[in-house]
Structure formats: C-alpha cells, structure tokens
Design a protein around this motif. Structure first.
Motif, PDB file in Angstrom:
ATOM      1  N   SER A 186      -3.290  -2.026   5.916  1.00 39.27           N
ATOM      2  CA  SER A 186      -3.530  -0.845   5.427  1.00 39.27           C
ATOM      3  C   SER A 186      -3.377   0.252   6.296  1.00 39.27           C
ATOM      4  O   SER A 186      -3.483   1.546   6.177  1.00 39.27           O
ATOM      5  CB  SER A 186      -5.270  -0.768   4.907  1.00 39.27           C
ATOM      6  N   LEU A 187      -3.346   0.007   7.811  1.00 38.72           N
ATOM      7  CA  LEU A 187      -3.172   1.392   8.604  1.00 38.72           C
ATOM      8  C   LEU A 187      -1.730   1.885   8.387  1.00 38.72           C
ATOM      9  O   LEU A 187      -1.611   2.952   8.840  1.00 38.72           O
ATOM     10  CB  LEU A 187      -3.161   0.525  10.110  1.00 38.72           C
ATOM     11  N   SER A 188      -0.922   1.120   7.733  1.00 43.38           N
ATOM     12  CA  SER A 188       0.512   1.862   7.348  1.00 43.38           C
ATOM     13  C   SER A 188       0.307   2.917   6.456  1.00 43.38           C
ATOM     14  O   SER A 188       1.148   3.750   6.516  1.00 43.38           O
ATOM     15  CB  SER A 188       1.328   0.936   6.738  1.00 43.38           C
ATOM     16  N   VAL A 189      -0.747   3.101   5.717  1.00 47.01           N
ATOM     17  CA  VAL A 189      -1.121   4.355   5.029  1.00 47.01           C
ATOM     18  C   VAL A 189      -1.445   5.414   5.964  1.00 47.01           C
ATOM     19  O   VAL A 189      -0.868   6.597   5.787  1.00 47.01           O
ATOM     20  CB  VAL A 189      -2.367   4.137   4.175  1.00 47.01           C
ATOM     21  N   PHE A 190      -2.044   5.395   7.007  1.00 46.16           N
ATOM     22  CA  PHE A 190      -2.325   6.378   8.014  1.00 46.16           C
ATOM     23  C   PHE A 190      -0.983   6.987   8.557  1.00 46.16           C
ATOM     24  O   PHE A 190      -0.802   8.025   8.650  1.00 46.16           O
ATOM     25  CB  PHE A 190      -3.244   5.845   9.041  1.00 46.16           C
ATOM     26  N   MET A 191      -0.242   5.627   8.955  1.00 46.94           N
ATOM     27  CA  MET A 191       1.045   6.271   9.529  1.00 46.94           C
ATOM     28  C   MET A 191       2.107   6.835   8.528  1.00 46.94           C
ATOM     29  O   MET A 191       2.773   7.770   9.096  1.00 46.94           O
ATOM     30  CB  MET A 191       1.911   5.042  10.314  1.00 46.94           C
ATOM     31  N   SER A 192       2.124   6.424   7.410  1.00 53.82           N
ATOM     32  CA  SER A 192       2.961   7.185   6.430  1.00 53.82           C
ATOM     33  C   SER A 192       2.371   8.380   6.153  1.00 53.82           C
ATOM     34  O   SER A 192       3.429   9.332   5.914  1.00 53.82           O
ATOM     35  CB  SER A 192       2.914   6.195   5.086  1.00 53.82           C
ATOM     36  N   TYR A 193       1.391   8.800   6.148  1.00 49.94           N
ATOM     37  CA  TYR A 193       0.813  10.478   5.929  1.00 49.94           C
ATOM     38  C   TYR A 193       1.516  11.251   6.989  1.00 49.94           C
ATOM     39  O   TYR A 193       1.870  12.317   6.471  1.00 49.94           O
ATOM     40  CB  TYR A 193      -0.653  10.285   5.906  1.00 49.94           C
ATOM     41  N   ALA A 194       1.906  10.549   8.136  1.00 54.66           N
ATOM     42  CA  ALA A 194       2.527  11.743   9.221  1.00 54.66           C
ATOM     43  C   ALA A 194       3.955  11.826   8.970  1.00 54.66           C
ATOM     44  O   ALA A 194       4.654  12.990   9.334  1.00 54.66           O
ATOM     45  CB  ALA A 194       2.468  10.829  10.562  1.00 54.66           C
ATOM     46  N   VAL A 195       4.789  10.807   8.239  1.00 50.00           N
ATOM     47  CA  VAL A 195       6.160  11.005   8.005  1.00 50.00           C
ATOM     48  C   VAL A 195       6.407  11.303   6.704  1.00 50.00           C
ATOM     49  O   VAL A 195       7.523  11.611   6.291  1.00 50.00           O
ATOM     50  CB  VAL A 195       6.650   9.747   8.605  1.00 50.00           C
ATOM     51  N   TRP A 196       5.644  11.444   5.711  1.00 47.36           N
ATOM     52  CA  TRP A 196       5.925  11.761   4.337  1.00 47.36           C
ATOM     53  C   TRP A 196       6.119  13.330   4.226  1.00 47.36           C
ATOM     54  O   TRP A 196       5.228  13.998   4.572  1.00 47.36           O
ATOM     55  CB  TRP A 196       4.698  11.420   3.381  1.00 47.36           C
ATOM     56  N   ASN A 197       7.271  13.368   3.627  1.00 49.04           N
ATOM     57  CA  ASN A 197       7.763  14.967   3.472  1.00 49.04           C
ATOM     58  C   ASN A 197       8.936  14.896   2.260  1.00 49.04           C
ATOM     59  O   ASN A 197      10.070  14.128   2.527  1.00 49.04           O
ATOM     60  CB  ASN A 197       8.216  15.416   4.538  1.00 49.04           C
ATOM     61  N   LYS A 198       8.533  15.536   1.045  1.00 44.93           N
ATOM     62  CA  LYS A 198       9.443  15.462   0.060  1.00 44.93           C
ATOM     63  C   LYS A 198      10.724  16.206   0.273  1.00 44.93           C
ATOM     64  O   LYS A 198      11.459  15.947  -0.436  1.00 44.93           O
ATOM     65  CB  LYS A 198       8.654  16.290  -1.173  1.00 44.93           C
ATOM     66  N   GLU A 199      10.345  17.129   1.224  1.00 38.77           N
ATOM     67  CA  GLU A 199      11.784  17.983   1.389  1.00 38.77           C
ATOM     68  C   GLU A 199      12.804  17.352   2.351  1.00 38.77           C
ATOM     69  O   GLU A 199      13.874  17.474   2.314  1.00 38.77           O
ATOM     70  CB  GLU A 199      11.438  19.296   1.966  1.00 38.77           C
ATOM     71  N   ASN A 236       0.884  -1.177  -0.025  1.00 35.41           N
ATOM     72  CA  ASN A 236       0.002  -0.053  -0.014  1.00 35.41           C
ATOM     73  C   ASN A 236       0.803   1.280   0.061  1.00 35.41           C
ATOM     74  O   ASN A 236       0.524   2.333  -0.684  1.00 35.41           O
ATOM     75  CB  ASN A 236      -1.006   0.092   1.378  1.00 35.41           C
ATOM     76  N   VAL A 237       1.835   1.244   0.830  1.00 35.81           N
ATOM     77  CA  VAL A 237       2.851   2.253   0.781  1.00 35.81           C
ATOM     78  C   VAL A 237       3.586   2.559  -0.525  1.00 35.81           C
ATOM     79  O   VAL A 237       3.740   3.595  -1.274  1.00 35.81           O
ATOM     80  CB  VAL A 237       3.704   2.306   1.955  1.00 35.81           C
TER      81      VAL A 237
END
Length: 509
Positions: free
Chosen positions: A172-185, A30-31
C-alpha cells in the motif's frame, strides 16, 4: 552473491513466501482503484454513456468469470469416486502455483494498459477493465484457494493471513508514492511510475511461485510414490464402481442447500459494495468536505493511511480472531461501523477533526473486515467438503461462487454513488463543469457560492447514511450465519478425520 540470496530465500517459511504474493498484487491494485476512474473521466474525457456501458459489461463479466474460472479449475475435484484421494495433495498445490506463475505477470501487463491512450476512450475503458479483471481473478482465486489447501486449522490459516496482511500493508506504500507523481496535465511521470511497479510485480510473481514450486516438488516426490502404491493396493482390494462426475447444475443445487453459504454471500455483497464505494468516493469526500479546511499534505496523509492502516489493523484483528473467533470479530466491526456513523451524523459536517477521523476510520474498518472474510470462506470450503462428502476440497470453485454473487457490488458502488449524488444535489461528475448543474437546479437568484453548501451537505449525507444502511443489513444477515462455535469445531474435526484416514498432509506451516 546471487546464489547466497537464492539460498536464503529458499529457506524462508512457506507462509512468508505465500504472503509475499499479496505484495505483488497490492502495489498495482491500490493504484488501479484510486486512479482508473479519474484517468478516464478527467484525462481521456470518456463520455457518460460509454462509462455506463463499460461498467455494465464489466458488471456481467466481473460476476461470471470467477465461477467460470473456478469451475474450469476445480470441476475434477467434485466427484467422490477415487478412494484414498488426498484432500490437499502436492499435485493440487503445484497446479495452483503454475496458474499463478503464468497469470501473475499477465496481470501486471494488463495493469499498464490503463495508462496509455491506445483506442477510443469508451472502447479502451471496456477492454482494459475486462482484461485486467480476468487476470486479477485468476490470481485471486488460486491465491485464496491455497489458503484453504495449505492449512485446515484456524491457527494455521490465520498465520497465512497474517503474512498476507503484512505484505499488503507494504504494498500500500505505492499509494503514497503515486500521489507525488500524479498529474492530470502531465502523465509522463505517472506512466514511468506504473511501469516500475509492473516490473517489480512481474519479478516478484516469478520468483515467489518458482520458490514454492521447487519446495513442493522436492517434498512431494516421496509422497507421490507412497500415493501410487496406496492406489494400487486400493484398486486390488476394492472393485466398487466409480461415481459419475458432478455436473454444474448438481453443484449449484448443492450450494442452494448450503444455508451458511447463502447468508454469507448476502452479507459479503454489501461489504464489497461498501469497500468499493469508499475507494471510489474517497477523493470526492476529501475535495468537497475537507479541501478548504486541511492542507494538501494532510489530505495526502489521510489518503495513504486509508490504504495502509487496514492491513496493519488486520494484524491486530487476526490476533483477536485466534482468541474470540472470526464470527465475533466481524460482528463487532459491524457494530463499530454503525456506532461511528451515528456519532458522525449527530455531530454534523462542521466538526473538521472528527470528520477526518471518520473518513479515514470508515475505510480502515471496512477494508479490515474484507480482509478477514477469506477466513470465513475457507471455513465454508470445509463445511462444503463435509456436507457433500467430497474427496477433494474444491476451494477455488467455492471462492468463485462467492464472487459470482458478491462481485456486482464492485460495479454497483460507483453507479449507485454517482446516481445518489446527482439525484440529491444535481452534481454530475461527467460534466466538464459539474457545479453548473447544481446552479441551474436552484433558483436563479442564488449564487454558486451559496449553493456549494448543498453539494457539501449531499456528500456528507452520502458519507454517513451509506455505512449506516450497510451495517444494519449486514448485522441482520450475519445473525443468521451459524458456522461458528461448536458447529465450526465439529466441521474442522470431521475434515481432520478425513485427512487422517487418507495420506498425510502436504505441508505444515
């Protein structure tokens, strides 16, 4: 304490341990689906030509590796020369578990290769996609094949699928957690997050496959002794010359006469395309249709729900399948997709709440349909065995042949989607400033602010017309599929009679 935990795990039902394998795939996959395109386009700055070359090569390899790996795995099962051979023997199950125990950890390692820049973006994109898909294919093929090898009845197979859906929802909960750490910069936190996910997946694959292997090795010892005795008796009693092994060309000829297989892969090709279209363009639809009208937290909620809800919803769909049959449930979902899309088209893009519901539900029902189709493939495995009078069900090979035809939809989705969007609005996601193309494509007197609705309108039409077109084509092909009702019951009865005439079934769920 550790011994107690292992003892507790060892007494878990087979269906639970089998379903847990879906967890260790979904937390990574999913990630991957959500971020791999954005990572290479926005972070690694891949150019358009390299992206298209990578996707084209991936299209070819993605289509060929499924039947290739399936053929290498199951070609020995195609010949019908061994009297008394079991349809679902411990040896077949253990063979699939050994493949999963090796390729599961390698799949997790290949997942990590996406998130560190170690080569030219174009070369890394190509190598990462092909390597990741190779190990994912090996895991998916043998995991799905076990669905057909461990059970024959629709009730038992839906039970196995139930636990797969349950654990996939947890993954699929990994999607929720990934949103908190996703940063393009700042990619550091996201990389650490991916390493943790990969370690969890490696540990899970190792423990689950080891538990299942121990269980089948223990249960198979007595049955292997009985099998060897039966084979000796058959050899003494029968002196019929063995049939030659079926070649790949002969197997393909058999499939070309398998009418239900042909109609199914036509429908499933469209389904795979629509599933990946939703995955690839979900962030784009949120950005251009809803970003200025909903909060960031609401967008995060919609994103997470769209990944978790299909698996939870599938638990209800599976209960419907037990009562109404898979064919009727899938057909109903196609009608529902068509009806929702038409309602959204008539309502227009300004109905914000309705648009939120549609974007989320469109992905939920489409992914839910995908989860049910493995049950149809297992029915096709049964029909293939009965039609061609095989002594062993070549389940991994048939799953691979289905993927040969349907996997191209995974690559067509981003290619066709970006082409349609660019052709209609001039918006090119590969440009550093994509909106400049939209501006230059219009009269110079108009401003970029005035042209933004054109891009928004293009996204809206893409959002509604793709599912309408897919639903109509799928209803047409699905109406020709006849493996349901009394025909399916006859096929199941014939396979059960084959099993009763041979050795006892390996494992009851």
């Amino acid at each position: 304490m550790g011994l107690r935990l292992l003892a507790c795990l060892f007494h878990w039902p087979t269906a639970v341990i089998y379903g847990s394998l879906s967890l260790f795939v979904s937390i990574l996959h999913n990630v991957f689906l959500l971020y791999y395109v954005d990572t290479f386009v926005s972070v690694y700055k891949i150019d358009k030509l390299s992206f298209w070359i990578g996707e084209t090569v991936f299209l070819i390899w993605n289509s060929l590796n499924d039947p290739l790996f399936g053929w290498l795995s199951d070609r020995v099962f195609l010949s019908a020369q061994q009297p008394g051979a079991e349809i679902s023997s411990p040896k077949v199950v253990l063979k699939r578990l050994r493949v999963l125990s090796h390729n599961g950890p390698l799949f997790a390692i290949s997942f990590l290769a996406f998130w560190v820049a170690w080569a030219h973006p174009g070369l890394q994109f190509l190598l990462c996609l092909c390597m990741y898909d190779s190990f994912l294919t090996m895991v998916d093929l043998h995991h799905n094949a076990l669905l057909a090898d461990l059970a024959v009845s629709a009730k038992d197979r839906t039970s196995l699928n139930f636990y797969c859906s349950l654990f996939s929802a947890i993954g699929s909960l990994s999607v929720f957690m990934s949103y908190a750490v996703w940063n393009k910069e700042d990619f550091f936190s996201f990389r650490i997050f991916c390493i943790v996910l990969a370690l969890c997946s490696i540990t899970g694959f190792t423990l689950s496959t080891q538990l299942l292997r121990q269980r089948f090795e223990a249960d198979g010892k007595v049955k292997w002794d009985e099998e060897s005795t039966l084979k000796e008796l058959c050899i003494e009693k029968l002196s019929v010359p063995q049939e030659k092994r079926i070649t790949l060309a002969e197997y393909l000829q058999q499939l070309s006469r398998h009418r239900n297989f042909l109609w199914f892969v036509c429908m499933n090709l469209i389904q795979v395309f629509h599933c990946h279209f939703n995955s690839n363009f979900f962030p784009l639809f949120l950005e251009h249709l809803l970003s200025d009208q909903i909060s960031v937290s609401t967008g995060s909620f919609l994103l997470g729900v769209s990944y978790i809800a299909p698996h939870l919803n599938n638990l209800y769909f599976l209960s419907l399948c037990r009562r109404c049959g898979v064919y009727a449930v899938v057909r109903g979902l196609f009608f529902l997709k068509l009806a929702l899309s038409v309602v959204m088209l008539l309502a227009g893009p300004d109905q914000v709440y309705l648009l939120c519901i549609f974007i989320a539900s469109n992905r939920v029902f489409t992914e839910g349909t995908c989860k049910l189709l493995n049950l149809v493939v297992t029915d096709l495995v049964d029909e293939d065995l009965v039609l061609n009078r095989r002594k062993q069900a070549a389940s991994a090979l048939l799953f691979g042949m289905v993927a040969l035809v349907t996997k191209p939809g995974q690559t067509f989705a981003p290619l066709i989607g970006t082409w349609l969007l660019c052709a209609y609005t001039g918006y090119d996601i590969f440009q550093r400033n994509p909106l400049s193309n939209v501006v230059s494509a219009q009269p110079k007197l108009e401003s970029a602010a005035a042209l933004e609705p054109t891009l928004r309108q293009g996204c809206f039409y893409l959002l509604v017309f793709v599912p309408i077109t897919c639903a109509l084509l799928q209803l047409l092909s699905w109406s020709q599929f006849s493996l349901h009702g009394k025909r399916l019951q006859r096929v199941k009865a014939q396979r059960q009679s084959l099993m009763q005439g041979q050795a006892p079934e390996v494992k009851t769920i």
